[in-house]
Design a protein around this motif. Structure first.
Motif, PDB file in Angstrom:
ATOM      1  N   UNK A  30      75.971  33.462  50.274  1.00 13.83           N
ATOM      2  CA  UNK A  30      76.845  32.844  49.284  1.00 13.83           C
ATOM      3  C   UNK A  30      78.143  33.642  49.220  1.00 13.83           C
ATOM      4  N   UNK A  31      79.265  32.948  49.230  1.00 13.49           N
ATOM      5  CA  UNK A  31      80.577  33.590  49.192  1.00 13.49           C
ATOM      6  C   UNK A  31      81.302  33.252  47.891  1.00 13.49           C
ATOM      7  N   UNK A  32      82.089  34.211  47.409  1.00 12.05           N
ATOM      8  CA  UNK A  32      82.901  34.009  46.211  1.00 12.05           C
ATOM      9  C   UNK A  32      84.338  34.374  46.522  1.00 12.05           C
ATOM     10  N   UNK A  33      85.260  33.530  46.113  1.00 11.90           N
ATOM     11  CA  UNK A  33      86.678  33.835  46.267  1.00 11.90           C
ATOM     12  C   UNK A  33      87.390  33.590  44.940  1.00 11.90           C
ATOM     13  N   UNK A  48      85.522  30.898  42.614  1.00 13.10           N
ATOM     14  CA  UNK A  48      84.866  29.813  43.353  1.00 13.10           C
ATOM     15  C   UNK A  48      83.717  30.367  44.197  1.00 13.10           C
ATOM     16  N   UNK A  49      82.525  29.816  44.004  1.00 14.18           N
ATOM     17  CA  UNK A  49      81.345  30.236  44.755  1.00 14.18           C
ATOM     18  C   UNK A  49      80.870  29.083  45.630  1.00 14.18           C
ATOM     19  N   UNK A  50      80.617  29.393  46.898  1.00 14.24           N
ATOM     20  CA  UNK A  50      80.202  28.332  47.827  1.00 14.24           C
ATOM     21  C   UNK A  50      79.311  28.891  48.926  1.00 14.24           C
ATOM     22  N   UNK A  51      78.610  28.002  49.584  1.00 12.85           N
ATOM     23  CA  UNK A  51      77.791  28.356  50.740  1.00 12.85           C
ATOM     24  C   UNK A  51      78.140  27.386  51.867  1.00 12.85           C
ATOM     25  N   UNK A  52      78.592  27.938  52.995  1.00 12.49           N
ATOM     26  CA  UNK A  52      79.024  27.120  54.127  1.00 12.49           C
ATOM     27  C   UNK A  52      80.049  26.072  53.685  1.00 12.49           C
ATOM     28  N   UNK A  53      80.993  26.509  52.866  1.00 13.17           N
ATOM     29  CA  UNK A  53      82.071  25.658  52.351  1.00 13.17           C
ATOM     30  C   UNK A  53      81.573  24.513  51.483  1.00 13.17           C
ATOM     31  N   UNK A  54      80.337  24.585  51.035  1.00 16.14           N
ATOM     32  CA  UNK A  54      79.817  23.577  50.106  1.00 16.14           C
ATOM     33  C   UNK A  54      79.828  24.175  48.710  1.00 16.14           C
ATOM     34  N   UNK A  55      80.481  23.521  47.731  1.00 18.40           N
ATOM     35  CA  UNK A  55      80.655  24.132  46.411  1.00 18.40           C
ATOM     36  C   UNK A  55      79.337  24.332  45.666  1.00 18.40           C
ATOM     37  N   UNK A  56      79.238  25.458  44.974  1.00 17.22           N
ATOM     38  CA  UNK A  56      78.114  25.740  44.076  1.00 17.22           C
ATOM     39  C   UNK A  56      78.619  25.720  42.641  1.00 17.22           C
ATOM     40  N   UNK A 148      91.904  29.499  50.644  1.00 18.40           N
ATOM     41  CA  UNK A 148      90.985  30.181  51.543  1.00 18.40           C
ATOM     42  C   UNK A 148      91.400  29.976  53.000  1.00 18.40           C
ATOM     43  N   UNK A 149      91.815  28.771  53.317  1.00 18.24           N
ATOM     44  CA  UNK A 149      92.247  28.458  54.682  1.00 18.24           C
ATOM     45  C   UNK A 149      93.481  29.262  55.073  1.00 18.24           C
ATOM     46  N   UNK A 150      94.378  29.492  54.105  1.00 16.45           N
ATOM     47  CA  UNK A 150      95.611  30.236  54.367  1.00 16.45           C
ATOM     48  C   UNK A 150      95.424  31.750  54.249  1.00 16.45           C
TER      49      UNK A 150
END
Length: 231
Positions: A30-33, A48-56, A148-150
């Protein structure tokens, strides 16, 4: 004896092959940005917390100038928005009043639970209001994905002697604003007394931040953390 040895050797080789096929970490991390944006008089900071770019989930602080401020948390399941919680102060009539709301959506996006209080009075939520929350969640999600992309993220800390002393590790970072800030903000940052809390969105490289947006500049402010309503 030879057959027993061959059987044991084959079993060992098979077990070894099977073990090499087992992933070291079967659960995707799980990633947080953290990011944010300013639109007109409204400034938002997001976690923002997500896993494989899928929002949590996504938590936010929002400041709306004279119209109030609030904290929210949005939660998704299987890629669909399922819950919104919010609390703060908002302009209601001629005054700013405390409010809170809690909405749950089904898999089709229909609100199946809602509770909305303004100044401790329970009020109904219109379809327009319910739709507005889903739109706000979608815009916040789009902003975080784009940042995140930038390679951009929130950087916050205390402004001292012309540098940003970062909240999480106390590291002093030089800040370059692109585009440049208005003159009145440059003069404020150049003031010798300092003592400002600052939050920007930008890219960090070694000891420097290239900031694309100034979100907050407050005298005596403190580091931002996710809102407690996320619990």
């Amino acid at each position: 004896m030879k057959r027993s040895f061959l059987f044991l050797l084959s079993s060992f080789l098979l077990a070894g092959c099977e073990s090499t096929n087992i992933p070291d970490n079967p659960v995707t991390q799980i990633e947080t940005q953290v990011g944010g944006q300013t639109l007109g008089d409204t400034t938002s900071v997001y976690w923002y917390t997500h896993r494989q770019n899928r929002p949590i989930d996504l938590s936010e602080h929002v400041w709306m100038g004279d119209y109030g401020d609030y904290e929210s948390v949005y939660r998704w399941r299987a890629g669909k928005l399922r819950e919104v919680k919010r609390a703060g102060k908002q302009l209601q009539g001629d005054s700013v009043k405390p409010f809170s709301l809690h909405v749950r959506y089904d898999t089709q996006g229909k609100a199946v639970f809602q509770r909305y209080l303004v100044d401790d009075i329970v009020l109904p939520l219109s379809d327009t209001q319910l739709h507005r929350y889903t739109e706000q969640a979608a815009r916040a999600l789009s902003t975080m994905r784009a940042q995140n992309k930038e390679g951009q993220r929130l950087v916050q800390g205390q402004w001292r002697d012309g540098t940003l002393v970062r909240c999480d590790d106390g590291k002093a970072l030089k800040v370059t604003f692109t585009p440049a800030l208005p003159d009145h903000l440059n003069k404020q940052l150049a003031a010798p007394q300092g003592g400002y809390f600052i939050a920007v969105v930008g890219k960090v490289r070694r000891n420097e931040v290239t900031a694309t947006e100034l979100l907050l500049l407050q005298e005596g402010g403190s580091c931002l953390v996710p809102p407690p309503i996320a619990e």
